[in-house]
Design a protein around this motif. Structure first.
Motif, mmCIF file in Angstrom:
data_model
loop_
_atom_site.group_PDB
_atom_site.id
_atom_site.type_symbol
_atom_site.label_atom_id
_atom_site.label_comp_id
_atom_site.label_asym_id
_atom_site.label_seq_id
_atom_site.Cartn_x
_atom_site.Cartn_y
_atom_site.Cartn_z
ATOM 1 N N PHE A 804 0.825 -1.533 -0.250
ATOM 2 C CA PHE A 804 -0.010 -0.087 0.211
ATOM 3 C C PHE A 804 1.058 0.972 0.136
ATOM 4 N N SER A 805 0.430 2.393 -0.555
ATOM 5 C CA SER A 805 1.082 3.793 -0.880
ATOM 6 C C SER A 805 0.229 4.567 0.452
ATOM 7 N N PHE A 806 0.813 5.362 1.105
ATOM 8 C CA PHE A 806 0.577 6.273 1.626
ATOM 9 C C PHE A 806 1.394 7.547 1.261
ATOM 10 N N SER A 807 -0.161 8.982 1.435
ATOM 11 C CA SER A 807 0.320 10.829 0.935
ATOM 12 C C SER A 807 -0.681 11.122 2.023
ATOM 13 N N SER A 808 0.638 12.382 2.040
ATOM 14 C CA SER A 808 -0.277 13.600 2.631
ATOM 15 C C SER A 808 0.023 14.529 2.093
ATOM 16 N N SER A 809 -1.263 15.749 2.066
ATOM 17 C CA SER A 809 -0.969 16.910 1.371
ATOM 18 C C SER A 809 -1.313 17.705 2.305
ATOM 19 N N VAL A 810 -0.532 19.557 1.817
ATOM 20 C CA VAL A 810 -1.449 20.144 2.952
ATOM 21 C C VAL A 810 -1.917 21.318 1.733
ATOM 22 N N CYS A 811 -2.839 22.073 1.840
ATOM 23 C CA CYS A 811 -3.273 23.018 0.864
ATOM 24 C C CYS A 811 -3.995 24.395 1.444
ATOM 25 N N GLU A 812 -2.586 25.021 0.601
ATOM 26 C CA GLU A 812 -3.200 26.316 1.103
ATOM 27 C C GLU A 812 -3.938 27.219 -0.352
ATOM 28 N N CYS A 813 -4.870 27.666 0.289
ATOM 29 C CA CYS A 813 -5.822 28.789 -0.044
ATOM 30 C C CYS A 813 -6.154 29.902 0.339
ATOM 31 N N ARG A 814 -6.814 30.701 -0.708
ATOM 32 C CA ARG A 814 -7.518 32.294 -0.824
ATOM 33 C C ARG A 814 -8.637 32.106 -0.634
ATOM 34 N N VAL A 815 -9.730 32.813 -0.388
ATOM 35 C CA VAL A 815 -11.354 32.646 -0.418
ATOM 36 C C VAL A 815 -11.844 33.976 -0.774
#
Lengths: 955, 296
Positions: A804-815
């Motif tokens: 199995f693979s594993f991953s993490s993402s962090v998103c930065e956004c402007r609303v």
């Protein structure tokens, strides 16, 4: 393509500096004339309505959509196509830059992309990022996430005047190839327009087919009158259900429920009813309009929650209450787990109906060879073998008389897994008519064929201790399946089985329903069934972390999966560097300085994911045999045949290794990583390896490109086949040197004695010696997943995998808090793909997944009117992210080694999608103070939620 | 849309390439089932998809008099065949009507911007078209030619979705914009669901002219919120004679909202469109005011 010879005039076209006199009709577009009359097929037909940009050509140096230009208005104007960019066999530096920077994946958008970029750099050799984005705003790419395309254009001048061999960048000559970011082996063909996709092919005497589709969502077919259509000049054959084999087909043997052409009933708008084969496509279309179908309309149902009610219209007799599949899984004891929890929260989430939208439309060309006894089928498919198997079943032919050829595929993402009606109709029609038959879906027909992501109606409940330790998880999910099973039986299991792979918790209950509705069938899309439940779970986890005042990354670390762990649903995790992915995204994104510390309108969010590296079991269980002999065999916990098989064949002079494996290249880079592994394990340079993976007659069975399986499974087969070659070679050399073959090694294009350095022989010479005394030097290898994967409960097979693979993402956004509009500014991702075979290819997969996932969250959704008509079956209204929308992306790979994988590698293609959805949703919640739990998260939904919470404050 | 049935699309079309407006007008009168085609970026898609049928297409591409952007008699003239790309880079337009450059720049994507035309964008009368709002705000007129020509204010040109007062035998030959007085600023603000190749959910154009420290004249025009572009009269009038200020613009924005009659469609609900109007109106006024100040 104009057999009737109807011509309005002869015009002079000046293409790539050459003049052509072409006989045309006024209504022909420049695109069709270039492709069909001048055979310049580097110009691609993607949408045919001026949005995708795959048909871009330069008109007096300016990029324009050739699908929107009438050829007659291009007389005596300089037209430049992709074929005109390389000069005298030498690539333009821009093309070289595309290759070296990994800006090409499936390659279908590449010609248009390169022409738009070419026009820009001709005008501005050093364009700014903003200028690049604007110049490429009309070229959609579904694979790359645009990151490496930007890189290629920024750096193109570096490749001016290099003296390398035009089509082999130097890197290909490196000896050590695994772990290196080498350029793709198929890139040069793709940047020059030489790569021939299925629809680019044509054969002498070829006919064209089109399919009549149902205008009704649910109706009984009372009669079909084809007399008028048959009389149209140029029409060769008209087919309805009674003219084709009366057999059901599909994906999972217990639920084969599709007919080649609708029999008795139509079940969605677009259901396929009749087909016309004619001398050209327009004649076929004209004849379709003359087929009279009398329907008796039936009540239809479009919502899965409505469809399971007692009085709902029944779509198939066999699925009572329209329930196609019901899953009821319970592991541990959730009641006990919730009782032990300090905090329990339950929320509802709603997914969206996403369509894969590869830029290349589905295409099939059938012809029969060997005096009509062998079917040759060219198809844009991800799974040549399953297609071969299904065609064998439907036509009741031995597998061995069917030759599937898979030309380059312009993207799949799960949308090209199902056998299509046009695959079967072209085969049948070609047999009846004794001529090749070509069929290509329009963009709208692609949407009507469907097989996109199931829209999931999800209810999630999580229990945890005060410190965030998970005690129980429960979900109940209704999947909107559309009118046929397709992959849905597997989808509904995946929606449950993947949840326990990321975090350790002992108690889990999942109830899933896949429900039939009168819409195009849903199927398997990147991350198969898992992305929406993962979005829901991760969102709820972040909400609860906030509720308890625990940092959302910290709560994940506290529960994170570890290596060599058996999950509560009995999946065996081997390598696992999930913690590393969390720690690295936290550090790289500056999370600790940002979370809960940003100003209003700015947000940061986390999401995690992971996926199988190849399904543990094949879609059918039995031996490969004549389909009509086959009876359904009971499930046994072992693969009954090898899932990947490879042959390495050494040329007689020893200078080339030809790798034969059916693993499908669909843009993900399979050809390249498999070639790298072959070169590495043979000890030769990559330039000596060539790969043939497009023909079932040439390459042995590989199940194809799905469940993220090609690197691990195909790779293992390739390594073993290479070792088989070396074993034979060592035998011969050992005899010559009178030494133990085990003392020999292969590296740097040589065979060497490990201890006696004076003993060295050129690899090619050794191979020649082998051939002289033993005949062809061929090695074979195969890979079967380990036996015994998974538990003993019903449905335990789905979700099993060697790793199995594993991953993490962090998103930065402007609303924009006034309009609700979101700009995703940056996504930082770390992936555990084991040890990467080609890091650049891994990053390319992640970047593409990030943009696809971001688009899924923000803008993608197939919309219907109240009668089952799709409102946006085109790329103008169904929104894919453009280069102007794509965020900045940082893709990182953590240190990891998977013992079951070749050279320690495991998957990246699908798993990379999984963390993205929740990270974006969380970032938006963090920016606005409101959680949107329904996808897509449109500006309107955000504004509505903000109004509701009276201009909410930050969480 | 039915590209799988019925439509034979472009197949039977005959293309005519007149060299002059007179010739085009004559062809329009003589030919059966004829349509004018300028850039073709909308029309060809509609024909391919069976939404529109035509037997004859009359291409305007060879008519030189439909090209060019020039200044004459206090007006900026724009030939109907000028593309968004030519408009967005034109110095006269950037200087005097930056809102029109804003609109041109926001249309579709690179390829389309060098194929589409201002004539097509106006004459097709698609409710979400980007160029009509800034043109109306700039008090532009269209020149319709049918052998003799007449001029008509674009504020009166649109009669419904895809409907105009343009006669069956008339060609929209050019539009002209009166050169605004000094200290005029304009802006077009658009919200779309993606950054390229997307129609406006709402588009608002504002143009204000200052005299002394007061607004002498103002026009606010709303796009995509009714079958035709709407000149928000009350909102525009509310600015006249007033000093620009945050509260003044807020009030005008609120009045603009009252003028709209939006519908719900695949892109947005009527509710959301209404919510956007005051926001985009205020932003367009803010930018217009900034542009006034940049001149001094």
């Amino acid at each position: 393509m104009n057999e009737k010879g109807k011509v309005h005039r002869v015009i002079a076209l000046k293409v790539n500096g050459e003049k052509h006199a072409v006989a045309i009709q006024d209504g022909e577009t420049l695109l069709d004339v270039l492709r069909d009359k001048l055979r310049l097929t580097g110009t691609k037909k993607g949408c045919n309505h001026g949005v995708c940009g795959a048909c871009t050509v330069l008109i007096d140096g300016e990029p324009k959509n050739s699908c929107l230009l009438l050829a007659v208005s291009c007389e005596n104007i300089d037209v430049t196509t992709i074929e005109g960019i390389a000069q005298d066999g030498r690539l333009h530096p821009l093309q070289r830059s595309f290759i070296i920077h990994g800006a090409v994946q499936c390659g279908f958008c590449s010609p248009g992309m390169i022409l738009s970029a070419y026009a820009l750099i001709e005008r501005r050799p050093n364009p700014s990022d903003e200028e690049i984005k604007r110049a490429l705003s009309g070229n959609l790419c579904r694979c790359t996430g645009y990151v490496r395309i930007m890189d290629a254009i920024r750096n193109w001048e570096k490749y001016k005047g290099t003296e390398e061999s035009p089509f082999f960048p130097q890197d290909l000559d490196r000896f050590v190839t695994v772990g290196k970011s080498l350029p793709r082996v198929d890139a040069a063909d793709k940047v020059t327009g030489r790569a021939k996709y299925t629809a680019d092919l044509s054969f002498q005497d070829m006919l064209y087919g089109k399919i009549l589709t149902s205008p009704n969502a649910h109706a009984r077919i009372k009669s079909i009158e084809t007399g008028k259509a048959k009389k149209v000049e140029g029409v060769k054959l008209v087919l309805t259900a009674k003219d084709v084999p009366d057999i059901t087909y599909g994906v999972n043997p217990p639920r084969y429920d599709e007919h080649i052409l609708a029999k008795e009933k139509v079940r969605h708008v677009g259901d396929e009813v009749a087909a016309v084969i004619a001398c050209d496509e327009d004649t076929a279309k004209r004849a379709l309009a003359l087929i009279e179908v009398e329907y008796e309309e039936l009540p239809a149902v479009f919502d899965p929650i409505e469809a399971i009610k007692e009085d709902a219209p029944q779509i198939h007799d066999r699925y009572k209450n329209n329930i196609n599949t019901h899953v009821d899984h319970h592991f541990g004891d959730v009641e006990k787990g919730f009782a032990e929890a300090d905090y329990v929260r339950e929320e509802k989430f709603l997914g969206n109906h996403v369509y894969q939208s590869p830029i290349e439309p589905h295409a099939s060309i059938a012809t029969w060879e060997d005096d009509g006894s062998t079917l040759v089928l060219y198809v844009s498919t991800q799974v040549p073998h399953y297609l071969q198997y299904m065609v064998a079943r439907v036509l009741d032919m031995p597998l061995g008389r069917i030759r599937i050829i898979r030309p380059p595929v312009g993207g799949g993402f799960g949308g090209k897994l199902d056998t299509t009606s046009q695959d079967l109709i072209s085969a049948i029609a070609s047999q009846r008519l004794g001529r090749p038959v070509k069929m290509v879906y329009t963009r709208k027909e692609m949407f009507l064929h469907g097989r996109g992501r199931h829209k999931q109606h999800m209810q999630f409940k999580i229990g945890m201790k005060k410190d965030g330790t998970l005690t129980a998880v429960q979900s109940r999910i209704h999947l909107d399946g559309g009118a046929y099973s397709s992959y849905g039986v597997i989808t509904v299991y995946y929606a449950g089985s993947m949840i326990p792979t990321l975090y350790k918790f002992p108690n889990y209950k999942y109830e899933g329903f896949r429900i039939m509705t009168n819409k195009p069938a849903c199927g398997a899309m990147r991350g198969h069934g898992a992305p929406q439940p993962r979005f829901a779970f991760e969102s709820l986890l972040s909400m609860m972390a906030d509720d308890l005042g625990i940092d959302p990354i910290e709560i994940r670390l506290r529960n994170a999966m570890e290596p060599n762990w058996r999950t509560c649903n009995e999946l065996d995790i081997r390598s696992c560097e999930f913690r590393q992915t969390l720690e690295r995204v936290r550090e790289k994104s500056g999370w600790s300085d940002k979370y809960a510390k940003l100003s209003a309108g700015k947000g940061i969010g986390i999401g995690c994911g992971g996926f199988v590296s190849g399904a543990g079991y094949a879609k059918y269980r039995g031996q490969v045999q004549l389909s009509s002999e086959k009876t359904l065999e009971p499930f046994v916990k072992k693969a009954t045949f090898p899932h990947s098989n490879a042959i390495v064949k050494i040329s007689e002079d020893g200078t080339a290794a030809v790798l034969l494996i059916l693993a499908a290249e669909i843009g993900q880079g399979a050809l390249t990583v498999l070639s790298q592994m072959c070169a590495e394990s043979l000890g030769i340079s990559l330039s000596r390896v060539r790969i043939r993976s497009e023909d079932t007659d040439i390459s042995p069975l590989d199940l194809g490109a799905y469940s993220s399986r090609t690197t691990l499974m195909g790779g293992n087969a390739v390594v073993r086949a290479s070792q088989d070659v070396l074993k034979k070679l060592y035998g011969v050399v050992g005899k010559i040197w009178d030494c133990d073959p085990l003392d020999l090694e292969a590296a740097d294009n040589q065979i060497r004695h490990k201890k006696d350095r004076s003993k060295v022989m050129e690899w090619a010479e050794a191979a020649r010696k082998y051939f002289n005394d033993n005949g062809p030097l061929v090695g074979t290898g195969w890979y079967k997943p380990p036996s015994g994967l998974g538990g003993d409960y019903k449905g335990a097979a789905v979700g099993t995998s060697p790793s199995f693979s594993f991953s993490s993402s962090v998103c930065e956004c402007r609303v924009d808090l006034e309009t609700g509009k979101v700009k995703i500014e940056k996504i930082t991702d770390f992936h555990d793909c084991g040890t990467p075979i080609n890091p650049q290819a891994v990053h390319g997969q992640v970047e593409g997944a990030v943009v696809m996932g971001s688009g899924e969250v923000l803008m993608e959704d197939v919309a219907y009117d109240g009668k089952g008509n799709i409102l946006n079956p085109n790329l103008h209204d169904y929104l894919l992210m453009t280069i102007m929308d794509a965020p900045k992306i940082f893709s990182g790979i953590v240190d990891s080694f998977e013992p079951e994988g070749p050279y320690g590698a495991k998957e990246v293609g699908e798993g990379a999608t999984l963390p993205v959805l929740a990270s974006v949703a969380h970032a938006i919640a963090n920016a606005t103070g409101v959680w949107i739990k329904e996808l897509p998260i449109t500006p309107e939904k955000i504004l509505k939620a903000l109004e509701k919470s009276k201009r909410g404050k930050k969480p | 849309m039915s590209d799988s049935k019925g439509s034979t699309g472009l197949l039977d079309i005959k293309l005519h390439k007149p060299q002059s407006i007179e010739e085009a007008v004559k062809l329009l009168g003589d030919l059966e089932d004829a349509k004018l085609v300028a850039g073709g970026t909308d029309l060809l898609v509609d024909i391919k998809q069976g939404l529109i049928t035509a037997k004859n297409l009359i291409s305007l591409q060879n008519i030189q008099s439909l090209r060019g952007i020039w200044e004459e008699t206090g007006k900026i003239w724009i030939g109907a065949m000028m593309t968004p790309k030519e408009i967005q880079t034109d110095s006269l337009i950037n200087q005097h009507v930056p809102s029109l450059s804003d609109a041109a720049r926001s249309i579709a994507a690179t390829q389309i911007r060098s194929m589409a035309t201002i004539g097509g964008n106006v004459a097709s009368a698609v409710p979400s078209a980007d160029m009509p709002p800034p043109l109306i705000a700039a008090e532009a007129s269209g020149v319709l030619d049918c052998g003799t020509s007449r001029e008509i204010s674009l504020a009166e040109f649109f009669t419904g979705a895809r409907e105009t007062i343009c006669g069956a035998a008339e060609v929209l030959a050019s539009v002209w914009i009166p050169i605004p007085p000094p200290r005029t600023g304009s802006s077009y603000q658009k919200l779309a669901l993606r950054e390229a190749n997307a129609l406006a959910v709402v588009g608002v154009a504002s143009q204000i002219s200052l005299s002394g420290d007061k607004i002498a004249k103002a026009n606010i025009v709303l796009g995509a919120v009714a079958p035709t572009p709407i000149l928000a009269l009350k909102a525009s009038e509310s600015l006249r004679g007033q000093r620009p200020s945050e509260s003044l613009f807020e009030e005008a924005a609120y009045l603009a909202k009252q003028a709209a009659k939006p519908i719900s469609d695949i892109r947005a609900s009527a509710w959301y469109r209404k919510e956007l109007i005051p926001i985009l109106t205020r932003r367009s006024l803010d930018v217009a005011w900034v542009r006034v100040r940049e001149q001094s």
